[in-house]
Scaffold this motif. Structure first.
Motif, PDB file in Angstrom:
ATOM      1  N   ASP A  36      36.282  29.293  34.478  1.00 18.71           N
ATOM      2  CA  ASP A  36      37.014  28.566  35.591  1.00 18.71           C
ATOM      3  C   ASP A  36      37.897  27.744  35.574  1.00 18.71           C
ATOM      4  O   ASP A  36      39.065  27.857  36.198  1.00 18.71           O
ATOM      5  CB  ASP A  36      35.642  28.413  36.663  1.00 18.71           C
ATOM      6  N   GLU A  37      37.661  26.747  34.655  1.00 17.70           N
ATOM      7  CA  GLU A  37      38.587  25.662  34.821  1.00 17.70           C
ATOM      8  C   GLU A  37      39.915  25.925  33.933  1.00 17.70           C
ATOM      9  O   GLU A  37      40.976  25.795  34.640  1.00 17.70           O
ATOM     10  CB  GLU A  37      38.211  24.424  33.791  1.00 17.70           C
ATOM     11  N   LEU A  40      42.014  27.954  36.717  1.00 15.72           N
ATOM     12  CA  LEU A  40      42.517  27.221  37.777  1.00 15.72           C
ATOM     13  C   LEU A  40      43.961  26.249  37.141  1.00 15.72           C
ATOM     14  O   LEU A  40      44.775  26.150  37.532  1.00 15.72           O
ATOM     15  CB  LEU A  40      41.625  26.283  38.329  1.00 15.72           C
ATOM     16  N   VAL A  90      34.701  34.757  36.126  1.00 19.14           N
ATOM     17  CA  VAL A  90      34.784  33.548  36.864  1.00 19.14           C
ATOM     18  C   VAL A  90      33.946  33.564  38.092  1.00 19.14           C
ATOM     19  O   VAL A  90      33.616  34.681  38.847  1.00 19.14           O
ATOM     20  CB  VAL A  90      36.189  33.048  37.102  1.00 19.14           C
ATOM     21  N   THR A  94      36.296  30.672  42.468  1.00 25.36           N
ATOM     22  CA  THR A  94      37.631  30.253  41.599  1.00 25.36           C
ATOM     23  C   THR A  94      38.750  31.516  41.785  1.00 25.36           C
ATOM     24  O   THR A  94      40.044  31.222  41.701  1.00 25.36           O
ATOM     25  CB  THR A  94      37.056  30.474  40.226  1.00 25.36           C
ATOM     26  N   GLN A  97      40.305  30.493  44.794  1.00 18.57           N
ATOM     27  CA  GLN A  97      41.414  29.104  44.751  1.00 18.57           C
ATOM     28  C   GLN A  97      42.484  29.406  43.833  1.00 18.57           C
ATOM     29  O   GLN A  97      43.771  28.967  43.940  1.00 18.57           O
ATOM     30  CB  GLN A  97      40.401  28.209  44.127  1.00 18.57           C
ATOM     31  N   GLU A 325      34.745  27.282  49.393  1.00 19.98           N
ATOM     32  CA  GLU A 325      33.858  27.012  48.255  1.00 19.98           C
ATOM     33  C   GLU A 325      32.801  27.208  48.607  1.00 19.98           C
ATOM     34  O   GLU A 325      31.892  27.737  47.883  1.00 19.98           O
ATOM     35  CB  GLU A 325      34.040  25.514  47.933  1.00 19.98           C
TER      36      GLU A 325
END
Length: 422
Positions: A36-37, A40, A90, A94, A97, A325
């Motif tokens: 996920d990180e 993004l 993910v 996510t 986003q 979210e």
């Protein structure tokens, strides 16, 4: 595969017919994102570059071929491939986003992969193990999926796009419109109907774009989302392999997270365009807008009613962000445990997020023009693209029915219908 040239009014900067035959797996390796990180972070980096050319692409209707290659090679088109098949798998929030980050930079680019992710969710729910292994690997290698889902006025089965099983093979026949992303796709997941035991049964067929009998028509002329590649497609007795045919009816007949997953990505598109409009409003008000005479201030940035309006936009965007979210957690649960209660809760949570993002996106785009004043309508700045893009996208399905089902669920315990538009 053949191509019908777009109408003259829309061809000024559209690619020539040869461009449609240049689709192939990217020449450079596709990144494998860890989770996920990283997804993004990559989306934030790409968004900076995509924003730089967004106005030019919109004004000149310049289809984003180079941007699509970068987008694919970044690994973001593979973020929903499950971990057990080699992808990052993910979370739903996510995906939304990532979509919002790209949509803030360019609303068209943000919308293009929505149906790609949708097709992968249909595959996850209805595909065989062999189909999953094959198509997931193709996506990890850089293939893009478009879509051929929508039809105009085709209520009669015999006028719909059909899967025909003849002794000599299987064929797809019909016409689709609003096929977002298909101009850039390697395969076109196509919704078809087949008559079985006296009833219509739906399938999703992953048709290669170069298959004989496939005609792509670059005829999307909406005033917004102009470079999404949302043309029409003709299927003239297109022969397909049984291995490309994924059952879809079963995913409608039983609870799955296909609908809420599709819709949370749409919420991300509206949120992202709204964010982009808000970010465009701030420097314009600071540097170019004029204070209204009754405000009694020298600068528009000190006008109390302007400050109020900007505060309202910011709150609406933050609320939509938080609801997305929250909805993502419901979708994750529904994907892991797709029973009727979990899927219904996810559908309603996503409907709440979509209602909020719908309002926030439109408000932000409206206020950009309202607070910017007449000078904000200059063609060179192309600031109206935010309103045109979000207004066009929010027509994808009616928000009034989202409010209806939210109320029906909370007041009367009614479970919303299972389809991709709620």
């Amino acid at each position: 595969m053949s191509v019908v040239a777009p109408p003259p009014a829309a061809t000024a900067c559209a690619p020539d017919a040869a461009a449609f035959t240049r689709i192939a797996p990217p020449p450079r390796p596709v990144a494998r994102l860890a989770g996920d990180e990283e997804a993004l972070a990559v989306a934030r980096e790409l968004a900076v570059d995509f924003a730089a050319g967004a106005a030019t692409r919109d004004l000149e209707r310049r289809l984003p071929w180079e941007e699509m290659e970068r987008f694919t090679q970044s690994g973001l088109w593979a973020i929903t491939v499950p971990r057990e098949y080699g992808g990052p798998g993910v979370k739903a929030a996510t995906v939304a986003q990532v979509t919002a980050l790209i949509s803030a930079a360019d609303g068209s680019l943000g919308q293009i992969p929505q149906n790609h992710y949708y097709a992968l969710e249909v595959l996850r729910n209805g595909g065989t193990e062999a189909q999953k292994r094959f198509f997931y690997e193709r996506v990890l290698a850089g293939e893009r999926f478009g879509n051929a889902l929508a039809e105009i006025g085709a209520r009669d089965y015999h006028r719909r796009t059909r899967l025909v099983r003849d002794p000599g093979g299987w064929y797809v026949e019909g016409r689709k419109f609003y096929c977002t992303g298909s101009l850039f796709a390697h395969r076109i997941p196509t919704m078809v109907n087949a008559e079985e035991d006296g009833r219509e049964v739906a399938y999703l067929v992953f048709i290669p774009r170069e298959a004989p009998g496939v005609t792509l028509i670059d005829d999307w002329d909406g005033f917004g989302q102009r470079v999404t590649g949302s043309g029409s497609i003709l299927f003239d007795r297109v022969q397909v392999e049984p291995e490309w045919v994924v059952p879809f009816q079963a995913s409608l007949d039983r609870p799955t997270a296909i609908g809420p997953f599709a819709q949370i990505i749409h919420a991300g598109i509206d949120l992202g365009i709204g964010r982009g409009a808000f970010e465009a409003t701030l420097p314009f008000v600071r540097e170019r807008a004029r204070a209204w005479i009754d405000a009694g201030v020298a600068r528009a940035s000190e006008d109390p009613l302007t400050l109020y309006a900007l505060g309202e936009v910011r709150v609406r965007l933050a609320a939509a962000d938080a609801l997305i979210e929250r909805a993502g957690r419901y979708v994750d649960l529904a994907q892991a445990a797709p029973d009727e209660a979990n899927v219904a809760a996810a559908s309603v949570a996503v409907a709440e997020a979509r209602a909020a993002s719908h309002r926030a996106g439109l408000l932000a785009a409206n206020k950009l023009l309202e607070l910017g004043g007449t000078s904000a309508t200059g063609r060179a700045d192309d600031l109206d693209r935010y309103w045109r893009n979000v207004r066009t996208h929010t027509l994808h399905d009616p928000v009034r029915w989202k409010y209806h089902w939210i109320g029906a669920y909370h007041l009367n315990g009614r479970v919303p219908p299972r389809h991709g538009a709620l």
